[in-house]
Design a protein around this motif. Structure first.
Motif, PDB file in Angstrom:
ATOM      1  N   ILE A   1       1.030  -1.253   0.052  1.00 57.58           N
ATOM      2  CA  ILE A   1       0.002  -0.007  -0.193  1.00 57.58           C
ATOM      3  C   ILE A   1       0.904   1.077   0.010  1.00 57.58           C
ATOM      4  CG2 ILE A   1      -1.679   1.365   1.366  1.00 57.58           C
ATOM      5  CD1 ILE A   1      -2.799  -1.278   2.671  1.00 57.58           C
ATOM      6  N   GLU A   2       0.638   2.158  -1.132  1.00 60.59           N
ATOM      7  CA  GLU A   2       1.446   3.157  -1.314  1.00 60.59           C
ATOM      8  C   GLU A   2       1.370   4.157  -0.210  1.00 60.59           C
ATOM      9  OE1 GLU A   2       4.145   3.332  -2.818  1.00 60.59           O
ATOM     10  OE2 GLU A   2       3.741   1.399  -4.208  1.00 60.59           O
ATOM     11  N   ASN A   3       0.133   4.576   0.188  1.00 60.27           N
ATOM     12  CA  ASN A   3      -0.392   5.510   1.125  1.00 60.27           C
ATOM     13  C   ASN A   3      -0.017   5.224   2.495  1.00 60.27           C
ATOM     14  OD1 ASN A   3      -2.455   6.905   3.212  1.00 60.27           O
ATOM     15  ND2 ASN A   3      -2.339   8.311   1.363  1.00 60.27           N
ATOM     16  N   ALA A   4       0.893   5.922   3.359  1.00 56.96           N
ATOM     17  CA  ALA A   4       1.310   5.550   4.515  1.00 56.96           C
ATOM     18  C   ALA A   4       0.439   5.355   5.813  1.00 56.96           C
ATOM     19  CB  ALA A   4       2.385   6.772   4.963  1.00 56.96           C
ATOM     20  N   THR A   5      -0.880   6.215   5.596  1.00 57.97           N
ATOM     21  CA  THR A   5      -1.694   6.199   6.428  1.00 57.97           C
ATOM     22  C   THR A   5      -2.614   5.134   6.438  1.00 57.97           C
ATOM     23  OG1 THR A   5      -1.890   8.873   6.671  1.00 57.97           O
ATOM     24  CG2 THR A   5      -3.978   7.520   7.544  1.00 57.97           C
ATOM     25  N   SER A   6      -3.044   4.666   5.153  1.00 58.53           N
ATOM     26  CA  SER A   6      -3.809   3.601   5.057  1.00 58.53           C
ATOM     27  C   SER A   6      -2.980   2.298   5.075  1.00 58.53           C
ATOM     28  CB  SER A   6      -4.239   3.636   3.287  1.00 58.53           C
ATOM     29  OG  SER A   6      -4.918   4.597   3.198  1.00 58.53           O
ATOM     30  N   ARG A   7      -1.744   2.457   4.752  1.00 55.13           N
ATOM     31  CA  ARG A   7      -0.775   1.145   5.335  1.00 55.13           C
ATOM     32  C   ARG A   7      -0.796   0.991   6.691  1.00 55.13           C
ATOM     33  NH1 ARG A   7       3.294   2.791   2.386  1.00 55.13           N
ATOM     34  NH2 ARG A   7       4.655   3.635   4.175  1.00 55.13           N
ATOM     35  N   GLN A   8      -0.774   2.051   7.499  1.00 56.13           N
ATOM     36  CA  GLN A   8      -0.805   1.857   8.989  1.00 56.13           C
ATOM     37  C   GLN A   8      -2.000   1.352   9.558  1.00 56.13           C
ATOM     38  OE1 GLN A   8       1.799   2.182  10.810  1.00 56.13           O
ATOM     39  NE2 GLN A   8       0.593   1.537  12.817  1.00 56.13           N
ATOM     40  N   VAL A   9      -3.246   1.866   9.088  1.00 58.44           N
ATOM     41  CA  VAL A   9      -4.540   1.466   9.366  1.00 58.44           C
ATOM     42  C   VAL A   9      -4.763  -0.174   9.198  1.00 58.44           C
ATOM     43  CG1 VAL A   9      -6.916   1.710   8.853  1.00 58.44           C
ATOM     44  CG2 VAL A   9      -5.617   3.847   9.239  1.00 58.44           C
ATOM     45  N   THR A  10      -4.306  -0.519   7.907  1.00 58.78           N
ATOM     46  CA  THR A  10      -4.331  -1.750   7.423  1.00 58.78           C
ATOM     47  C   THR A  10      -3.564  -2.821   8.505  1.00 58.78           C
ATOM     48  OG1 THR A  10      -4.892  -1.109   5.143  1.00 58.78           O
ATOM     49  CG2 THR A  10      -4.099  -3.305   5.533  1.00 58.78           C
ATOM     50  N   PHE A  11      -2.324  -2.333   8.593  1.00 57.73           N
ATOM     51  CA  PHE A  11      -1.555  -2.965   9.565  1.00 57.73           C
ATOM     52  C   PHE A  11      -2.138  -3.394  10.872  1.00 57.73           C
ATOM     53  CE2 PHE A  11       1.696  -3.046  12.908  1.00 57.73           C
ATOM     54  CZ  PHE A  11       2.395  -4.185  12.591  1.00 57.73           C
ATOM     55  N   SER A  12      -2.649  -2.055  11.514  1.00 54.22           N
ATOM     56  CA  SER A  12      -3.277  -2.398  12.914  1.00 54.22           C
ATOM     57  C   SER A  12      -4.381  -3.322  12.791  1.00 54.22           C
ATOM     58  CB  SER A  12      -3.701  -1.094  13.207  1.00 54.22           C
ATOM     59  OG  SER A  12      -2.732  -0.120  13.380  1.00 54.22           O
ATOM     60  N   LYS A  13      -5.220  -3.300  11.816  1.00 58.47           N
ATOM     61  CA  LYS A  13      -6.368  -4.103  11.725  1.00 58.47           C
ATOM     62  C   LYS A  13      -6.002  -5.723  11.233  1.00 58.47           C
ATOM     63  CE  LYS A  13      -9.872  -0.566   9.921  1.00 58.47           C
ATOM     64  NZ  LYS A  13     -10.745  -0.442   8.759  1.00 58.47           N
ATOM     65  N   ARG A  14      -5.242  -5.858  10.493  1.00 60.55           N
ATOM     66  CA  ARG A  14      -4.804  -7.405  10.081  1.00 60.55           C
ATOM     67  C   ARG A  14      -3.952  -7.850  11.233  1.00 60.55           C
ATOM     68  NH1 ARG A  14      -5.623  -9.200   5.104  1.00 60.55           N
ATOM     69  NH2 ARG A  14      -6.798  -7.634   3.663  1.00 60.55           N
TER      70      ARG A  14
END
Length: 208
Positions: A11-24
């Motif tokens: 995921i290129e967007n840093a914010t989206s990447r961090q959110v996805t990391f936390s959820k998964r």
């Protein structure tokens, strides 16, 4: 509404990447916990974030699980190495055995008189000596078998003679018995005659 399929790429967007990391991450740790409880399995999960933060879950002691993992991983590598070494050893032994069989077959052909054109004088003399030794062994064994057969025939002959003597003895015994019975009958007749002569007639009666 049907959820769209997510492409497996960074995921290129840093914010989206961090959110996805936390959820998964939370979902993965939850699934690990459920697996350990439902299936009574030993589960350990180690996660490092992009910034180097550590997240982990272990159904038992994490250090013991890691040591157990290293033990089994090392054992598997050792087993594979030993298997390869044993396979190489078996291949080497098979090649050596094939060479020995080939030499034995070649020697056998030469003993039978084939393939002698490539032999040197020394090799021919060695083959001749080997044949002489073989003939001596064969003749010695043949003589030994002849002697054993002769001894067996002699023993059989002795048994037949003993059986013949026993049968002859049984055949002569009844004749002697007849002679003995004949003499006894003549003696009995003589006694009867004597008794007959002594008691012929009535005793005389005297008048007073």
């Amino acid at each position: 509404m049907v959820r769209g399929k997510i492409q497996m790429r960074r995921i290129e967007n840093a914010t989206s990447r961090q959110v996805t990391f936390s959820k998964r991450r939370n979902g993965l740790l939850k699934k690990a916990y459920e697996l350990s409880v439902l299936c009574d399995a030993e589960v350990a999960v180690i996660i490092f974030s992009q910034k180097g933060r550590l997240y982990e879950f272990s159904s038992t002691d994490m250090q013991k699980t890691i040591e157990r993992y290293h033990k089994y991983a090392k054992g598997g590598q050792t087993s594979n190495t030993e298997g390869e070494q044993n396979l190489q050893q078996l291949k080497g032994e098979s090649e050596i055995m094939s060479q020995k069989i080939e030499l034995i077959q070649l020697s056998q052909r030469k003993l039978l008189g084939y393939g002698l054109s490539s032999c040197t004088l020394d090799e021919l003399q060695e083959i001749d000596s080997q044949l002489e030794r073989s003939l001596r062994s064969i003749r010695a064994r043949k003589a030994e078998l002849f002697m054993e057969h002769i001894e067996h025939l002699k023993a059989k002959e002795r048994l037949l003679k003993e059986e013949n003597e026993r049968l002859c003895h049984q055949m002569s015994a009844p004749e002697k018995e007849v002679v003995v019975h004949g003499s006894q009958n003549s003696q009995i007749s003589s006694v009867i005659d004597v008794e007959t002569e002594l008691f012929i007639g009535l005793p005389e009666m005297r008048c007073s």
